[in-house]
Design a protein around this motif. Structure first.
Motif, PDB file in Angstrom:
ATOM      1  N   GLU A  98       0.837  -1.200   0.000  1.00 47.21           N
ATOM      2  CA  GLU A  98       0.000   0.000   0.000  1.00 47.21           C
ATOM      3  C   GLU A  98       0.870   1.247   0.000  1.00 47.21           C
ATOM      4  OE1 GLU A  98      -3.067  -0.362   2.964  1.00 47.21           O
ATOM      5  OE2 GLU A  98      -3.746  -2.260   2.110  1.00 47.21           O
ATOM      6  N   ASN A  99       1.910   1.168  -0.871  1.00 48.52           N
ATOM      7  CA  ASN A  99       2.831   2.280  -1.069  1.00 48.52           C
ATOM      8  C   ASN A  99       3.534   2.702   0.208  1.00 48.52           C
ATOM      9  OD1 ASN A  99       3.954   3.702  -3.184  1.00 48.52           O
ATOM     10  ND2 ASN A  99       2.748   5.534  -2.758  1.00 48.52           N
ATOM     11  N   GLY A 100       3.769   1.728   1.103  1.00 47.16           N
ATOM     12  CA  GLY A 100       4.489   1.993   2.338  1.00 47.16           C
ATOM     13  C   GLY A 100       3.611   2.176   3.546  1.00 47.16           C
ATOM     14  N   LEU A 101       2.292   2.230   3.346  1.00 48.24           N
ATOM     15  CA  LEU A 101       1.361   2.466   4.449  1.00 48.24           C
ATOM     16  C   LEU A 101       1.081   1.230   5.291  1.00 48.24           C
ATOM     17  CD1 LEU A 101      -1.170   4.676   2.493  1.00 48.24           C
ATOM     18  CD2 LEU A 101       0.134   5.409   4.487  1.00 48.24           C
ATOM     19  N   LEU A 143       7.676   6.975   9.518  1.00 46.55           N
ATOM     20  CA  LEU A 143       6.369   7.473   9.095  1.00 46.55           C
ATOM     21  C   LEU A 143       6.212   7.413   7.583  1.00 46.55           C
ATOM     22  CD1 LEU A 143       5.939  10.617  11.388  1.00 46.55           C
ATOM     23  CD2 LEU A 143       5.396   8.218  11.873  1.00 46.55           C
ATOM     24  N   CYS A 144       5.007   7.148   7.142  1.00 45.13           N
ATOM     25  CA  CYS A 144       4.650   7.167   5.720  1.00 45.13           C
ATOM     26  C   CYS A 144       3.388   8.000   5.583  1.00 45.13           C
ATOM     27  CB  CYS A 144       4.415   5.737   5.217  1.00 45.13           C
ATOM     28  SG  CYS A 144       3.971   5.643   3.472  1.00 45.13           S
ATOM     29  N   ALA A 163      14.880   5.505  -2.448  1.00 46.88           N
ATOM     30  CA  ALA A 163      14.756   6.034  -1.088  1.00 46.88           C
ATOM     31  C   ALA A 163      14.360   4.936  -0.109  1.00 46.88           C
ATOM     32  CB  ALA A 163      13.728   7.169  -1.065  1.00 46.88           C
ATOM     33  N   LYS A 164      13.421   4.086  -0.519  1.00 46.71           N
ATOM     34  CA  LYS A 164      12.979   3.013   0.364  1.00 46.71           C
ATOM     35  C   LYS A 164      14.106   2.035   0.663  1.00 46.71           C
ATOM     36  CE  LYS A 164       8.019   3.015  -0.579  1.00 46.71           C
ATOM     37  NZ  LYS A 164       7.659   3.369   0.803  1.00 46.71           N
ATOM     38  N   ASN A 166      10.890   6.577   3.896  1.00 44.30           N
ATOM     39  CA  ASN A 166       9.538   6.561   3.336  1.00 44.30           C
ATOM     40  C   ASN A 166       9.138   7.977   2.948  1.00 44.30           C
ATOM     41  OD1 ASN A 166       8.538   3.861   3.395  1.00 44.30           O
ATOM     42  ND2 ASN A 166       8.557   3.972   5.626  1.00 44.30           N
ATOM     43  N   VAL A 167       8.806   8.179   1.695  1.00 48.07           N
ATOM     44  CA  VAL A 167       8.380   9.485   1.199  1.00 48.07           C
ATOM     45  C   VAL A 167       6.876   9.428   0.912  1.00 48.07           C
ATOM     46  CG1 VAL A 167       8.761  11.254  -0.555  1.00 48.07           C
ATOM     47  CG2 VAL A 167      10.651   9.769   0.126  1.00 48.07           C
TER      48      VAL A 167
END
Length: 373
Positions: free
Chosen positions: A109-112, A155-156, A344-345, A350-351
């Motif tokens: 979920e895109n880092g979530l 944090l994401c 970055a990941k 986390n961006v």
């Protein structure tokens, strides 16, 4: 116990595991571009080679079959198939006060969302939680606490990723309640989570628009002119994708009711690109779009989260300025620059982003293209 099972039966069981391993490697080919997947494929291959070796040497034991990590990998692949926007498998996150990074089985979920896959039997999990584990072994409750604390450090979209533990077997209700009290969500392969990327974007009031999104939004290919075969294969591919899944309606829905901003660096680059490559209609759309987007100064300093980032071919100063601006403004960056996000990941950063497919300017290329009737 080995004496109760013939060697022939053991070989049959091992052959089934070997077959499973080959199937898992094949199934993961669909996800091979995701970080960590190739490493998992190699680990599965090592398990298969080991079983083949002990069969060949006639040293195969029941323990080799029962304790094979292929059981865990099979469960992991099952879970991966249920998730949206998987960005990494077996991802390490550095944790304060800990020498080794925390391994998260699936980041999606895109880092979530962080997932831990647990294929151990329920009795051993419960016993360990009650303290009946070998000396030094950490219980599932210890691991849960560690995951929740770690997510608070990474944090994401400006919040801790949701932590979900997937169990292959039914576990004790009391243990479920203890895990939930710590902050863990419980799931099985039959109960995927309903959260997706767009749902979380709806809770954000400001969007940072990247150069890639500015270009995609005004491109002819996204504005009713996608029935073309271009001389450039990449543009033909984008046109085909646009016919299959139009991007503009997704962006329009995303932009609705939001404050749209971009930094001066992004705007300058956008202006430079359209002055060189855009056609008349794309120029007009650019003017209309920038009437909706606030251009603000670049950030003076890069936020702490990004200050430690290492530069590579995929992470350059311009990209860093744009994503740093979004984080400083507490905005989600809308972008097709997935290379930056992946890089970055891999560095544990986390961006907050909403990613979409890339689209280039195409109006000027239509003169040398072939229309599709």
């Amino acid at each position: 116990m080995d004496n109760e099972i013939s060697f022939e039966e053991l070989v049959n069981r091992a052959d089934e595991k070997i077959k499973l391993g080959h199937e898992l490697i094949e199934e993961l080919e669909e996800y091979v571009q995701i970080g960590g997947v190739q490493k998992i494929q190699r680990k599965i291959s090592q398990e298969v080679k080991f079983l083949k070796k002990v069969i060949k040497n006639a040293t195969l034991k029941l323990n080799h079959v029962q304790c094979s990590n292929l059981t865990h990998y099979a469960f992991l692949v099952q879970i991966v198939k249920l998730q949206r926007e998987v960005v990494h498998v077996d991802c390490g996150f550095p944790i304060e006060g800990r020498n080794n990074p925390l391994r998260v089985d699936i980041v999606c979920e895109n880092g979530l969302k962080w997932i831990k896959a647990i294929a151990r039997n329920s009795k051993s999990l419960t016993d360990a939680a009650k303290g009946a584990a070998s000396y030094g072994a950490r219980s599932i409750l210890d691991q849960a606490q560690e995951f929740v604390e770690a997510s608070a450090q990474h944090l994401c979209m400006f919040k801790p990723p949701k932590v979900v533990f997937y169990f292959s077997q039914t576990i004790d209700n009391a243990l479920i309640e203890e895990l939930q009290e710590i902050g863990i969500e419980i799931a099985s392969v039959a109960e995927p989570s309903d959260c997706d990327q767009s749902a979380d974007i709806l809770n954000v009031s400001t969007l940072n628009i990247d150069i890639t999104t500015l270009l995609a939004y005004i491109s002819n290919v996204c504005n009713g002119s996608c029935n073309w075969i271009f001389r450039e294969s990449i543009l033909t591919e984008q046109a085909e994708k646009e016919r299959q899944a139009p991007l503009k309606p997704i962006l329009d829905s995303l932009f609705e009711g939001k404050r749209l901003i971009c930094c001066q660096t992004a705007y300058n680059s956008f202006e430079e690109i359209i002055s060189l490559l855009a056609g008349p209609q794309e120029h007009r759309r650019a003017t209309e779009l920038m009437a909706r987007v606030e251009v603000l100064p670049d950030v003076a300093t890069v936020p702490d989260e990004l200050a430690v980032i290492k530069f590579s071919g995929k992470i350059n100063q311009r990209s860093l300025k744009i994503f740093a601006f979004g984080m400083q403004m507490k905005a989600v960056t809308v972008t097709s620059n997935k290379a930056f996000i992946r890089s970055a990941k891999m560095q544990g950063i986390n961006v907050p982003v909403f990613t979409h497919q890339a689209r280039a300017l195409t109006e000027a290329k239509e003169a040398s293209g072939t229309p599709i009737q």
